[in-house]
Structures are given as C-alpha cells and as structure tokens.
Scaffold this motif. Structure first.
Motif, PDB file in Angstrom:
ATOM      1  N   ASP A  41      -3.898 -39.311  31.384  1.00 35.66           N
ATOM      2  CA  ASP A  41      -4.334 -38.894  30.043  1.00 35.66           C
ATOM      3  C   ASP A  41      -3.362 -39.413  28.980  1.00 35.66           C
ATOM      4  OD1 ASP A  41      -2.498 -37.143  31.329  1.00 35.66           O
ATOM      5  OD2 ASP A  41      -2.825 -35.626  29.784  1.00 35.66           O
ATOM      6  N   PHE A  42      -2.240 -39.996  29.395  1.00 35.39           N
ATOM      7  CA  PHE A  42      -1.267 -40.524  28.435  1.00 35.39           C
ATOM      8  C   PHE A  42      -1.754 -41.849  27.872  1.00 35.39           C
ATOM      9  CE2 PHE A  42       1.045 -38.043  31.591  1.00 35.39           C
ATOM     10  CZ  PHE A  42       1.708 -37.153  30.765  1.00 35.39           C
ATOM     11  N   ASP A  43      -1.296 -42.160  26.668  1.00 30.66           N
ATOM     12  CA  ASP A  43      -1.562 -43.491  26.126  1.00 30.66           C
ATOM     13  C   ASP A  43      -0.554 -44.472  26.718  1.00 30.66           C
ATOM     14  OD1 ASP A  43      -3.691 -42.699  24.541  1.00 30.66           O
ATOM     15  OD2 ASP A  43      -2.378 -42.117  22.873  1.00 30.66           O
ATOM     16  N   ASP A 285       9.106 -44.085  30.229  1.00 30.47           N
ATOM     17  CA  ASP A 285       7.793 -43.448  30.073  1.00 30.47           C
ATOM     18  C   ASP A 285       7.122 -43.224  31.423  1.00 30.47           C
ATOM     19  OD1 ASP A 285       7.703 -43.084  27.287  1.00 30.47           O
ATOM     20  OD2 ASP A 285       7.330 -45.224  27.009  1.00 30.47           O
ATOM     21  N   MET A 289       5.967 -39.594  32.782  1.00 25.69           N
ATOM     22  CA  MET A 289       4.592 -39.315  33.241  1.00 25.69           C
ATOM     23  C   MET A 289       4.612 -38.672  34.617  1.00 25.69           C
ATOM     24  SD  MET A 289       1.742 -42.194  32.352  1.00 25.69           S
ATOM     25  CE  MET A 289       2.763 -43.639  32.356  1.00 25.69           C
ATOM     26  N   SER A 368      -3.998 -31.911  30.420  1.00 24.75           N
ATOM     27  CA  SER A 368      -2.964 -30.999  29.905  1.00 24.75           C
ATOM     28  C   SER A 368      -2.930 -29.700  30.717  1.00 24.75           C
ATOM     29  CB  SER A 368      -3.263 -30.670  28.440  1.00 24.75           C
ATOM     30  OG  SER A 368      -4.436 -29.885  28.372  1.00 24.75           O
TER      31      SER A 368
END
Ligand code: PLP
Length: 387
Positions: A41-43, A285, A289, A368
């Motif tokens: 769901d992360f960019d 990052d 994640m 989330s």
C-alpha cells in the motif's frame, strides 16, 4: 469471433475480478476494506520516483535493447549474486514486471507431451501458462500441517519421465510459506536426478520475517537448470511501473530476449533507470516497509486466531495471511463472496489459487492497521452470523 482453441486453456487471476466487484459495491455507497490485491500500500520511494522523472527529462524516451539496459542487467546480476550465485549480465533479461518471465519461459520450454509441476495453492498464472503452452499441469499440494512447504517425498512421486519443469515459490503467494535450505537441497537432488528445469519465483525474497533467503540456484549443479524470477514490484512498491526480470542460463536468456522482440520490444527505458536507482540507492524505505508489514502480520494473525472457528499459521514471508475457515462449514468461495457482499471485506477464496486452497481465504495485509482492525471485526461478525 471464432477464437483459437488455445484461448480455452488460458486462465486468469481472480484478484482483479474481485477488485472490480468491490469497486462496483463502493460506487453504490458500500464501505469496503480491500484485502484482495497483492501489492504494497506504500508509494514508490521518492528517490526512485525522482530517478524515473529525471530519466524522462534526460532523454530516456526511446527504445532500448530487448534484454534490458546493460548497466541494469549488470546491477541485477550483482544483486542476485548476494544469494550465492555467480551470474553475469548475459544471464539477465529485464521484462515489464516479473509475470512475463512466467509467460516467456513456459512458451520457450514447454509443449504438448511435457509435464510441469506447480504449487497448489500457488500463484494462478503458473497453471494458466502451463495449460496455455499445451503441456500437462501437475498439481503439487502444499499443506498446512507442513507449514505450506512442499513435501519432498510427495514431490518425488509426482515426477515422471515426461516431467520437464518444476515451479517453486518461496516466500510464497498465497500462503506466506518459506522453503528451508534442507527442502531446497532435497528438491535440487531430485531436479538433478530427473533432469528437471526449475522456475524459482523469488519475487518475495526481501519480504522475509525470519532467517535468510536461500535461492535454489545457489546450490551445486542448479544454476544451469534454474530460472530465477524476481522484480521490483513488491520490494520497492513499484507494481504500476512494470519492472521485473529473469535470471537464467544464457542460451535460454537469448530465447527469452527473442520473445521480448516479438512482443513488447523492450521494457520502458525510464522505468529501467528508476530500477537502477532502486537497487543502487538507499534501502531505508525497504526496511521501513518490512517493519510495517511485520507489525501488521502480528495484528492480523493474532486477530484471526481470536475468532472462534478460524485458525491461521504465522506466515514467514510475503504479505498474505492464509486463514483456515473450513470450520465455518462454508466453501472458500461462498465465504469470500458473503464477506464482500454482506460485510464489506474484499478477500480471495483459497480456491483462486488451486483446488488445494479449499477451506482457506487469502488476506493481503499490505493495508493500514486501522483497516486491518476493521476487517477483523467484520470477519468476526461474518463467522458469528453463521453460528
Ligand atoms: N510472482 C508472484 C508469486 C506474485 O505474487 C506476483 C504478483 O502478484 C508476481 C510474480 C508478478 O509480479 P509483477 O507485478 O512483477 O509482474
């Protein structure tokens, strides 16, 4: 229009169909928690986006070599060699996502009369592509009692003189199962004894919560009979960029490059520059994640096990929970449909991943904590409504 017979043999991926149904319900005003699609769901991390944008501004807007840009192929070979292999750029073919590697490798290797063994439950495109190629698909059951690792003795019984290809996937979609070094060693002995080619789907290699990822290609005698499938979609949250690759013996790499020429010509040039930044830039990052997925994994697995009639093993990798819902008395499909239509949770039936997925659901926890908590409450309500 009269279609070619081969189209009757092509399967699909249910996740996209469920997404369409869930979106239609949302359009009518229903609140839906999306646990169906297998993507972070992360960019994409900002340094990678910047590299892609800069590449477009700096002229990376043209065709490139079919097998991929030479510096990216070299960087991928170095990256994969951390798994204990000794690949060179000539072993690497860059493709638009990892999925085309399944398509191209199976088209290049399989034909009528061959048999190919696929994990069940497993990524649905394996079976679809085996069928499409004209070969016979042989299901290799992955069982909960075995933590969804394949049973090597059972695998040995499935091998015949016609078996050409064995597909393995660790960490696995949809179960989160991980093959241990001893499993891979036993599989490699069978592969060598029976002269099998192994397609090793390692796209979740970096999404591993305990231990170290082992590639079967690093075991003695295996690099010459293994194709590693990997890519950027999951590790770097780049699903929409379409960037993946296969690492394989050079003679097969040349044939896969020929299939690239005949289909998409090459992978998008600026996307490849972004991929180079992904592999060579900071990895903070990726670690962040993984930490987030680890916390969500506990949340969802503990939450599922607290629901009477539902049990869930702790997945060791990937970002999927695969709860056993057989005690509800409903089939996976009926339960998943009810969950979406009546309780607003989009999940996939275990049978979307093969017959041995009956009795299970696949929930992607790349979402989330708030949404996961909401989904757990709704699954609890769905199970209680059956009592
Ligand atoms: N292999 C497995 C096991 C997957 O789950 C997926 C995507 O869901 C892929 C390969 C394909 O990934 P890509 O988006 O790079 O084509």
């Amino acid at each position: 229009m009269k279609l070619a017979d081969r189209m009757n043999r092509l399967g699909t991926e249910t996740a996209f169909e469920v997404l369409v149904r869930a979106k239609a319900l949302e359009a009518q005003g229903t609140d839906v928690v999306h646990l169906e699609i297998g993507e972070p769901d992360f960019d994409t991390p900002a340094n990678i986006i910047d590299a892609g944008c800069n590449a477009l501004r700096n002229g990376w807007t043209h065709y490139g070599p079919a097998a991929g840009q030479p510096d990216l192929r070299a960087t991928i070979a170095d990256y994969i060699n951390h798994r204990g292999t000794a690949y060179t750029p000539g072993n690497v073919v860059v493709t638009p996502g990892g999925k085309p590697i399944m398509f191209f490798v199976m088209l290049a290797l399989l034909q009528a009369g061959d048999e190919a063994i696929f994990p069940d439950p497993g990524f649905p495109i394996y079976r679809s592509m085996i069928d499409f190629s004209g070969a016979t698909a042989v299901s290799m059951p992955l069982r909960e009692v075995n933590d969804f690792r394949l049973d090597v003795a059972e695998l040995a019984k499935l091998i015949t003189p016609r078996t050409k290809l064995l597909i393995i996937n660790s960490p696995a979609n949809p179960t989160g199962g991980v093959l241990e070094r001893a499993d891979l060693e036993a599989i490699s002995r069978l592969a060598i004894e029976h002269d099998l080619i192994v397609l090793s789907d390692e796209i979740y290699a970096e999404i591993l919560y305990e231990g170290e990822h082992v590639s079967i290609a690093s075991l003695p005698g295996m690099a010459e009979r293994t194709i590693i499938l990997d890519g950027f979609s999951k590790t770097y949250a780049m699903t929409g960029w379409r960037l993946g690759y296969g690492v394989m013996p050079t003679d097969l790499a040349d044939q896969v490059a020929k299939l690239m020429v005949n289909s998409v010509s090459c992978t998008a040039s600026a996307t490849q520059r972004a991929g180079l930044e992904a592999l060579t830039g900071p990895q903070d990052d990726v670690r962040a994640m993984l930490d987030a997925f680890r916390g969500r994994r506990s949340l969802i697995v503990e939450g599922l096990n607290a629901i009477p009639g539902v049990t869930c093993r702790m997945p060791k990798g990937a970002f999927y929970a695969f709860p056993n819902i057989s005690a509800t008395g409903l089939s996976s499909k009926v339960f998943a449909d009810r969950l979406l239509d009546e309780f607003g949770v989009a999940a996939l039936a275990g049978t979307s991943f093969g017959d041995h997925g009956e009795g299970y659901l696949r929930l992607s926890y790349a979402n989330s904590e708030e949404n996961l908590t909401k989904a757990l409450q709704r699954i609890d309500a769905a199970v209680r409504s059956l009592a």
